[in-house]
Motif scaffolding. Structure first.
Motif, short mmCIF file in Angstrom:
data_model
loop_
_atom_site.label_atom_id
_atom_site.label_comp_id
_atom_site.label_asym_id
_atom_site.label_seq_id
_atom_site.Cartn_x
_atom_site.Cartn_y
_atom_site.Cartn_z
N LEU A 70 0.82 -1.21 0.00
CA LEU A 70 0.00 0.00 0.00
C LEU A 70 0.85 1.26 0.00
O LEU A 70 1.97 1.26 0.53
CB LEU A 70 -0.88 0.03 1.26
CG LEU A 70 -1.79 -1.15 1.51
CD1 LEU A 70 -2.30 -1.12 2.94
CD2 LEU A 70 -2.93 -1.16 0.53
N THR A 71 0.27 2.34 -0.53
CA THR A 71 0.88 3.65 -0.36
C THR A 71 0.49 4.17 1.03
O THR A 71 -0.48 3.67 1.62
CB THR A 71 0.38 4.64 -1.43
OG1 THR A 71 -1.01 4.88 -1.21
CG2 THR A 71 0.64 4.13 -2.83
N PRO A 72 1.20 5.15 1.54
CA PRO A 72 0.81 5.71 2.85
C PRO A 72 -0.63 6.24 2.85
O PRO A 72 -1.34 6.09 3.85
CB PRO A 72 1.82 6.83 3.08
CG PRO A 72 3.04 6.36 2.33
CD PRO A 72 2.49 5.69 1.10
N GLU A 73 -1.06 6.83 1.74
CA GLU A 73 -2.43 7.34 1.67
C GLU A 73 -3.45 6.21 1.73
O GLU A 73 -4.48 6.33 2.39
CB GLU A 73 -2.62 8.16 0.38
CG GLU A 73 -1.81 9.44 0.34
CD GLU A 73 -0.33 9.23 -0.01
OE1 GLU A 73 0.03 8.17 -0.58
OE2 GLU A 73 0.47 10.11 0.33
N GLU A 74 -3.18 5.12 1.02
CA GLU A 74 -4.09 3.97 1.06
C GLU A 74 -4.16 3.36 2.45
O GLU A 74 -5.23 2.97 2.92
CB GLU A 74 -3.64 2.91 0.04
CG GLU A 74 -3.81 3.33 -1.39
CD GLU A 74 -3.08 2.44 -2.38
OE1 GLU A 74 -3.46 2.45 -3.55
OE2 GLU A 74 -2.11 1.74 -1.98
N TRP A 75 -3.03 3.29 3.12
CA TRP A 75 -2.98 2.76 4.48
C TRP A 75 -3.77 3.65 5.44
O TRP A 75 -4.54 3.16 6.26
CB TRP A 75 -1.53 2.60 4.92
CG TRP A 75 -1.34 2.19 6.35
CD1 TRP A 75 -0.67 2.87 7.31
CD2 TRP A 75 -1.78 0.97 6.96
NE1 TRP A 75 -0.69 2.17 8.50
CE2 TRP A 75 -1.36 1.00 8.31
CE3 TRP A 75 -2.49 -0.13 6.52
CZ2 TRP A 75 -1.63 -0.03 9.20
CZ3 TRP A 75 -2.77 -1.15 7.41
CH2 TRP A 75 -2.33 -1.10 8.73
N ALA A 76 -3.61 4.97 5.30
CA ALA A 76 -4.33 5.90 6.17
C ALA A 76 -5.84 5.75 5.94
O ALA A 76 -6.62 5.77 6.90
CB ALA A 76 -3.88 7.33 5.90
N ALA A 77 -6.25 5.61 4.69
CA ALA A 77 -7.67 5.44 4.39
C ALA A 77 -8.20 4.13 4.98
O ALA A 77 -9.32 4.09 5.52
CB ALA A 77 -7.90 5.47 2.88
N GLN A 78 -7.41 3.07 4.90
CA GLN A 78 -7.82 1.78 5.49
C GLN A 78 -7.98 1.91 7.00
O GLN A 78 -8.93 1.38 7.58
CB GLN A 78 -6.76 0.72 5.17
CG GLN A 78 -7.26 -0.42 4.36
CD GLN A 78 -6.21 -1.49 4.20
OE1 GLN A 78 -5.42 -1.79 5.10
NE2 GLN A 78 -6.19 -2.07 3.02
N GLN A 79 -7.04 2.58 7.62
CA GLN A 79 -7.08 2.78 9.07
C GLN A 79 -8.32 3.58 9.46
O GLN A 79 -8.96 3.28 10.46
CB GLN A 79 -5.81 3.48 9.56
CG GLN A 79 -4.55 2.64 9.43
CD GLN A 79 -4.61 1.42 10.28
OE1 GLN A 79 -4.90 0.33 9.80
NE2 GLN A 79 -4.36 1.57 11.54
N ALA A 80 -8.63 4.61 8.69
CA ALA A 80 -9.77 5.47 9.01
C ALA A 80 -11.08 4.69 8.90
O ALA A 80 -11.99 4.88 9.70
CB ALA A 80 -9.80 6.68 8.07
N ARG A 81 -11.16 3.78 7.92
CA ARG A 81 -12.38 2.98 7.75
C ARG A 81 -12.57 1.99 8.89
O ARG A 81 -13.69 1.63 9.22
CB ARG A 81 -12.33 2.21 6.43
CG ARG A 81 -12.61 3.06 5.22
CD ARG A 81 -12.84 2.22 3.98
NE ARG A 81 -11.74 1.35 3.66
CZ ARG A 81 -10.74 1.64 2.83
NH1 ARG A 81 -10.70 2.81 2.22
NH2 ARG A 81 -9.78 0.79 2.58
N SER A 82 -11.47 1.53 9.47
CA SER A 82 -11.58 0.51 10.52
C SER A 82 -11.83 1.11 11.90
O SER A 82 -12.02 0.38 12.86
CB SER A 82 -10.33 -0.37 10.53
OG SER A 82 -9.20 0.38 10.93
#
Length: 83
Positions: A70-82
């Protein structure tokens, strides 16, 4: 080979990455979060990781590898969803 060994191996090539790994025997799940994945397709990201562990796969140290790259942005979005 254990999860810490895999993390150390990948960290050499992705020095600024956030890397997590877990294993059951010689089957591994790994998450690599790195800016170098920006603009790359999923298969290109996985190839970048597989290329680093091919010897370990060939030797049998790693039997199966599940990669989440993942890119850092994708990881941050995944974290926010969880949350």
């Amino acid at each position: 080979m254990n999860a810490d060994d895999l993390i150390a191996l990948l960290q050499q090539h992705f020095p600024d990455a956030f890397i997590q790994a877990a294993n059951q025997g010689n089957k591994f799940d790994v998450r690599v979060v790195d800016a170098s994945f920006e603009g790359k397709r999923l298969v290109q990201r996985q190839q970048a990781v597989y290329g680093l562990v091919n010897e370990k796969i060939a030797s049998g140290d790693i039997h199966a590898l599940n990669i989440q790259a993942l890119t850092p942005e994708e990881w941050a979005a995944q974290q926010a969803r969880s949350e």
